[in-house]
Design a protein around this motif. Structure first.
Motif, PDB file in Angstrom:
ATOM      1  N   ASN A 117       0.816  -1.218   0.000  1.00  0.00           N
ATOM      2  CA  ASN A 117       0.000   0.000   0.000  1.00  0.00           C
ATOM      3  C   ASN A 117       0.846   1.263   0.000  1.00  0.00           C
ATOM      4  O   ASN A 117       0.323   2.356  -0.222  1.00  0.00           O
ATOM      5  N   GLY A 118       2.131   1.133   0.283  1.00  0.00           N
ATOM      6  CA  GLY A 118       2.950   2.308   0.487  1.00  0.00           C
ATOM      7  C   GLY A 118       3.706   2.797  -0.729  1.00  0.00           C
ATOM      8  O   GLY A 118       4.396   3.826  -0.649  1.00  0.00           O
ATOM      9  N   PHE A 119       3.597   2.099  -1.865  1.00  0.00           N
ATOM     10  CA  PHE A 119       4.418   2.451  -3.019  1.00  0.00           C
ATOM     11  C   PHE A 119       3.614   2.339  -4.307  1.00  0.00           C
ATOM     12  O   PHE A 119       2.696   1.539  -4.418  1.00  0.00           O
ATOM     13  N   GLY A 120       4.001   3.157  -5.280  1.00  0.00           N
ATOM     14  CA  GLY A 120       3.377   3.120  -6.594  1.00  0.00           C
ATOM     15  C   GLY A 120       2.244   4.108  -6.724  1.00  0.00           C
ATOM     16  O   GLY A 120       1.470   4.317  -5.795  1.00  0.00           O
ATOM     17  N   MET A 121       2.150   4.728  -7.875  1.00  0.00           N
ATOM     18  CA  MET A 121       1.115   5.721  -8.175  1.00  0.00           C
ATOM     19  C   MET A 121       1.097   6.859  -7.155  1.00  0.00           C
ATOM     20  O   MET A 121       0.052   7.423  -6.857  1.00  0.00           O
ATOM     21  N   GLY A 122       2.263   7.168  -6.608  1.00  0.00           N
ATOM     22  CA  GLY A 122       2.364   8.289  -5.686  1.00  0.00           C
ATOM     23  C   GLY A 122       2.066   7.972  -4.243  1.00  0.00           C
ATOM     24  O   GLY A 122       2.133   8.866  -3.384  1.00  0.00           O
ATOM     25  N   ARG A 123       1.752   6.711  -3.944  1.00  0.00           N
ATOM     26  CA  ARG A 123       1.355   6.386  -2.575  1.00  0.00           C
ATOM     27  C   ARG A 123       2.462   6.640  -1.560  1.00  0.00           C
ATOM     28  O   ARG A 123       2.189   6.930  -0.388  1.00  0.00           O
ATOM     29  N   GLU A 124       3.729   6.553  -1.990  1.00  0.00           N
ATOM     30  CA  GLU A 124       4.828   6.796  -1.070  1.00  0.00           C
ATOM     31  C   GLU A 124       4.839   8.228  -0.542  1.00  0.00           C
ATOM     32  O   GLU A 124       5.339   8.493   0.548  1.00  0.00           O
ATOM     33  N   LEU A 125       4.267   9.154  -1.309  1.00  0.00           N
ATOM     34  CA  LEU A 125       4.230  10.551  -0.900  1.00  0.00           C
ATOM     35  C   LEU A 125       3.179  10.824   0.178  1.00  0.00           C
ATOM     36  O   LEU A 125       3.161  11.914   0.763  1.00  0.00           O
ATOM     37  N   PHE A 126       2.310   9.850   0.412  1.00  0.00           N
ATOM     38  CA  PHE A 126       1.188  10.054   1.334  1.00  0.00           C
ATOM     39  C   PHE A 126       1.348   9.289   2.647  1.00  0.00           C
ATOM     40  O   PHE A 126       0.391   9.148   3.404  1.00  0.00           O
ATOM     41  N   ALA A 127       2.566   8.819   2.927  1.00  0.00           N
ATOM     42  CA  ALA A 127       2.792   8.082   4.172  1.00  0.00           C
ATOM     43  C   ALA A 127       2.448   8.935   5.392  1.00  0.00           C
ATOM     44  O   ALA A 127       1.864   8.449   6.367  1.00  0.00           O
ATOM     45  N   GLY A 128       2.812  10.219   5.342  1.00  0.00           N
ATOM     46  CA  GLY A 128       2.499  11.103   6.460  1.00  0.00           C
ATOM     47  C   GLY A 128       1.010  11.284   6.674  1.00  0.00           C
ATOM     48  O   GLY A 128       0.539  11.344   7.818  1.00  0.00           O
ATOM     49  N   PHE A 129       0.251  11.353   5.597  1.00  0.00           N
ATOM     50  CA  PHE A 129      -1.200  11.477   5.705  1.00  0.00           C
ATOM     51  C   PHE A 129      -1.795  10.234   6.381  1.00  0.00           C
ATOM     52  O   PHE A 129      -2.663  10.352   7.250  1.00  0.00           O
ATOM     53  N   ARG A 130      -1.346   9.055   5.958  1.00  0.00           N
ATOM     54  CA  ARG A 130      -1.868   7.824   6.560  1.00  0.00           C
ATOM     55  C   ARG A 130      -1.555   7.774   8.052  1.00  0.00           C
ATOM     56  O   ARG A 130      -2.387   7.367   8.864  1.00  0.00           O
ATOM     57  N   ALA A 131      -0.355   8.195   8.416  1.00  0.00           N
ATOM     58  CA  ALA A 131       0.043   8.150   9.822  1.00  0.00           C
ATOM     59  C   ALA A 131      -0.758   9.127  10.678  1.00  0.00           C
ATOM     60  O   ALA A 131      -1.058   8.846  11.845  1.00  0.00           O
ATOM     61  N   LEU A 132      -1.115  10.278  10.109  1.00  0.00           N
ATOM     62  CA  LEU A 132      -1.785  11.329  10.879  1.00  0.00           C
ATOM     63  C   LEU A 132      -3.307  11.265  10.799  1.00  0.00           C
ATOM     64  O   LEU A 132      -3.987  12.000  11.513  1.00  0.00           O
ATOM     65  N   ALA A 133      -3.851  10.413   9.945  1.00  0.00           N
ATOM     66  CA  ALA A 133      -5.288  10.437   9.665  1.00  0.00           C
ATOM     67  C   ALA A 133      -6.124  10.203  10.920  1.00  0.00           C
ATOM     68  O   ALA A 133      -5.872   9.298  11.708  1.00  0.00           O
ATOM     69  N   ALA A 134      -7.131  11.047  11.072  1.00  0.00           N
ATOM     70  CA  ALA A 134      -8.111  10.857  12.141  1.00  0.00           C
ATOM     71  C   ALA A 134      -9.063   9.733  11.763  1.00  0.00           C
ATOM     72  O   ALA A 134      -9.100   9.258  10.628  1.00  0.00           O
ATOM     73  N   PHE A 185      -5.365  16.915   9.310  1.00  0.00           N
ATOM     74  CA  PHE A 185      -5.155  18.223   9.925  1.00  0.00           C
ATOM     75  C   PHE A 185      -5.371  18.218  11.438  1.00  0.00           C
ATOM     76  O   PHE A 185      -4.932  19.114  12.127  1.00  0.00           O
ATOM     77  N   GLY A 186      -6.146  17.259  11.930  1.00  0.00           N
ATOM     78  CA  GLY A 186      -6.461  17.231  13.349  1.00  0.00           C
ATOM     79  C   GLY A 186      -7.494  18.248  13.769  1.00  0.00           C
ATOM     80  O   GLY A 186      -7.620  18.566  14.947  1.00  0.00           O
ATOM     81  N   MET A 187      -8.283  18.786  12.793  1.00  0.00           N
ATOM     82  CA  MET A 187      -9.264  19.822  13.133  1.00  0.00           C
ATOM     83  C   MET A 187     -10.390  19.300  14.022  1.00  0.00           C
ATOM     84  O   MET A 187     -10.877  19.998  14.891  1.00  0.00           O
ATOM     85  N   ALA A 188     -10.866  18.074  13.727  1.00  0.00           N
ATOM     86  CA  ALA A 188     -12.019  17.566  14.473  1.00  0.00           C
ATOM     87  C   ALA A 188     -11.647  17.114  15.861  1.00  0.00           C
ATOM     88  O   ALA A 188     -12.492  16.964  16.698  1.00  0.00           O
TER      89      ALA A 188
END
Length: 607
Positions: free
Chosen positions: A578-595, A604-607
């Protein structure tokens, strides 16, 4: 007319819950407005960079800070049908602004991806987080602090929620949303679904399938079924962010162009430089958010908005939750039957009376807050209209019809298609989930069957092709949440489970992922929270465990002894792909931070 007491009570509960975050948000808006409501705060070097490419006339106006400057945030690209029409909008807006004595500049572009292109593909794992990228991209465009108001050009799934999050983050200036409209009707949606099912069963080939799909998605504009994209347009109008009557006018028509020019003029008229200042952060309040939820239920809208509405509200300091959405669903009747909740498309809905008819019916029944602020002024009643083209090429408006033009598509509040909106929260020992029942036959609202566990939609489809699923079962598809893989829509499951249901089997889906914005006829408990990777009990289900999904009682239970379930440990599969290909490697931080999904699934942690 005031809202009914049950609607008002839910609104008041949201207001009280939100008070600390809302007050802090409004204080930040007041501070921003005091410091940044004009270009006078910019140095000469700042300002010179900001208008270097403008013509001499516009430079003189902007240098003197005498006229409003309108920022255009556009999601234009020419691959996606819904966004291709935006190519010509900036010039229309600039011309209209100039005629109104103002200036308009393209402040920035935002990405726009299409779930229809990426469904079932690795790129779909970027889809949900593209909403946050869009919000950040719009913020970069507006950060130059050159603008007195902004217009937002967007239509589809994550684009409009991302744009509204950005607009509310810059809530000290006005915001007007400008749609492009739906494509004209093509192949009927039920016929498209029939061919898809035949293809899944191996009864027609790829050529026949592609022909059907091409006849359905055939030109500029939004797809015509009632998924997330068209739910977005409904929301923007019922929340007062569109000009009245503009949601579902087809692209490349004189009326569409007239509405676009009008939106530009209206945005310029509500800046702090005039007498009708309407900063969007104050305009959108708890009543506006509730009106959006009511519209979602009344039209049988997208389940994706049980995530997006929470994130959008949070951007304005408003704390909406699934229980609010569920209780509003119990109070609001279903007034529209648009595919997948019926056979009609959004063009038929619009022709039957559309948003003007719908808003009037909901207002007269006390189901909406009428006393809201909109980009058009005070109150929602001016939206109970039909937009038409006047002889001089401007927009004219007439009252919405008193009766529906097609009783099979649009119903009055006095004779709804069903008494509730059809979105419910399910709770039980597996956590919380969302189910959309408006397209599911009542006899299928309760399913009790053994679980078959999958870790990817491809696994389920492979089992179907191998003939292993001809029985009663509940498919548990897990490790599909925001933290696991970005929470892609599991669109490939719709056809397969529909075939099995048509064969007479009792089937359902339980997943910590999403389904399509056009979730259909199979009962599906989606967005299960907490997700498997976040310690959710869905990760402890084993093949053969009996699960009971009861949409009437609002429960989702694994019929397993509590001590047995508690004693199990979650075995996490290999998720590295899930972490590589089609740009997925660029979104590792989003997955880690997702609410969590019930908190808006934002990084963003807004909620």
């Amino acid at each position: 007319m005031t809202a009914r007491s049950d609607i008002e009570n839910i609104t008041q509960r949201i207001r009280e819950r939100s008070r600390p975050t809302r007050e802090a948000y409004l204080a930040r808006l007041d501070d921003a407005a005091g410091r940044t409501a004009h270009r006078g705060v910019l140095s000469c070097g700042n300002l010179a960079h900001g208008f270097a490419a403008c013509n001499l006339h516009d430079k003189e106006l902007l240098a003197a800070d005498r006229v409003p400057n309108l920022g255009i945030i556009t999601s234009y690209n020419d691959m996606l049908s819904a966004h291709q029409p935006f190519e010509t909008f900036p010039q229309l807006i600039k011309q209209a602004a100039r005629e109104a004595g103002g200036v308009a500049q393209v402040a920035g572009g935002v990405p726009a991806m299409c779930d229809g292109v990426t469904q079932g593909q690795p790129g779909m794992e970027l889809s949900l987080f593209s909403r946050d990228v869009i919000a950040m991209s719009a913020a970069i465009g507006l950060s130059h602090n050159m603008f007195d108001a902004a217009v937002y050009l967007g239509v589809c799934d994550k684009i409009v929620p991302g744009l509204l999050i950005a607009a509310l983050t810059f809530g000290h200036i006005p915001a007007v949303f400008v749609p492009a409209g739906p494509m004209t009707s093509g192949l009927a949606n039920d016929e498209k679904a029939r061919v898809r099912q035949l293809y899944a069963e191996g009864k027609v080939g790829r050529a026949e399938l592609l022909e059907a799909e091409s006849k359905s998605y055939h030109g500029p504009g939004t797809c015509t079924f009632y998924g997330t994209a068209n739910s977005n347009q409904m929301l923007m109008e019922i929340m007062g962010l569109h000009t009245p009557g503009s949601s579902f006018v087809n692209p490349n028509t004189p009326l569409r162009e007239a509405l676009t020019r009008e939106a530009a003029r209206q945005a310029l008229s509500i800046t702090a430089l005039g007498n009708a200042f309407t900063p969007v952060g104050r305009m959108i309040d708890e009543r506006s958010i509730v009106n959006g939820v009511v519209g979602l239920h009344a039209t049988g809208g997208s389940t994706n908005h049980t995530i997006h509405l929470i994130a959008m509200a949070a951007a304005a300091g408003i704390r909406l939750n699934w229980q609010d959405i569920s209780e509003l669903s119990d109070a609001v009747p279903l007034l529209a039957r648009v595919y997948p909740n019926g056979l009609a498309d959004v063009n038929h809905f619009h022709a039957a009376g559309g948003m003007g008819f719908l808003i009037r019916e909901l207002l007269d029944a006390g189901l909406l807050h009428e006393d809201v602020q909109t980009v058009w002024g005070e109150g929602l009643r001016p939206y109970t209209i039909e937009a038409r083209l006047a002889d001089d090429g401007t927009v004219a408006r007439a009252p919405a019809p008193l009766e529906s033009g097609d009783a099979k598509v649009l119903a009055p509040a006095s004779a709804p298609f069903q008494s509730t909106g059809g979105l419910k929260v399910l709770k039980g020992n597996l956590g919380s989930a969302i189910i959309k029942t408006s397209a599911v036959k009542p006899e299928r609202h309760i399913v009790e069957a053994p679980a078959i566990v999958f870790h990817a939609q491809e696994e389920l489809n492979a089992a179907f092709k191998a003939g292993k699923l001809d029985r009663d079962f509940i498919a548990v598809v897990r490790f599909q949440g925001p933290k696991a893989n970005g929470m892609p829509e599991l669109h490939k499951l719709t056809t397969v489970l529909g075939i099995l249901q048509d064969r007479g089997f009792h089937v359902a889906l339980v997943t910590d992922g999403r389904m399509s914005g056009a979730s259909g006829k199979v009962p599906a408990a989606i967005h299960v929270t907490p997700e498997a990777l976040d310690g959710g009990m869905i990760g402890r289900i084993e093949d053969g465990d009996v699960i009971r999904l009861d949409a009437h009682a609002g429960t989702l239970e694994a019929l397993v002894a509590d001590d047995v379930l508690a004693g199990r440990k979650t075995t996490i599969p290999d998720l590295s792909a899930n972490g590589f290909g089609m740009g997925r490697e660029l979104f590792a931080g989003f997955r880690a931070l997702a609410a969590r999904a019930d908190q808006g699934a934002s990084a963003f942690g807004m909620a």
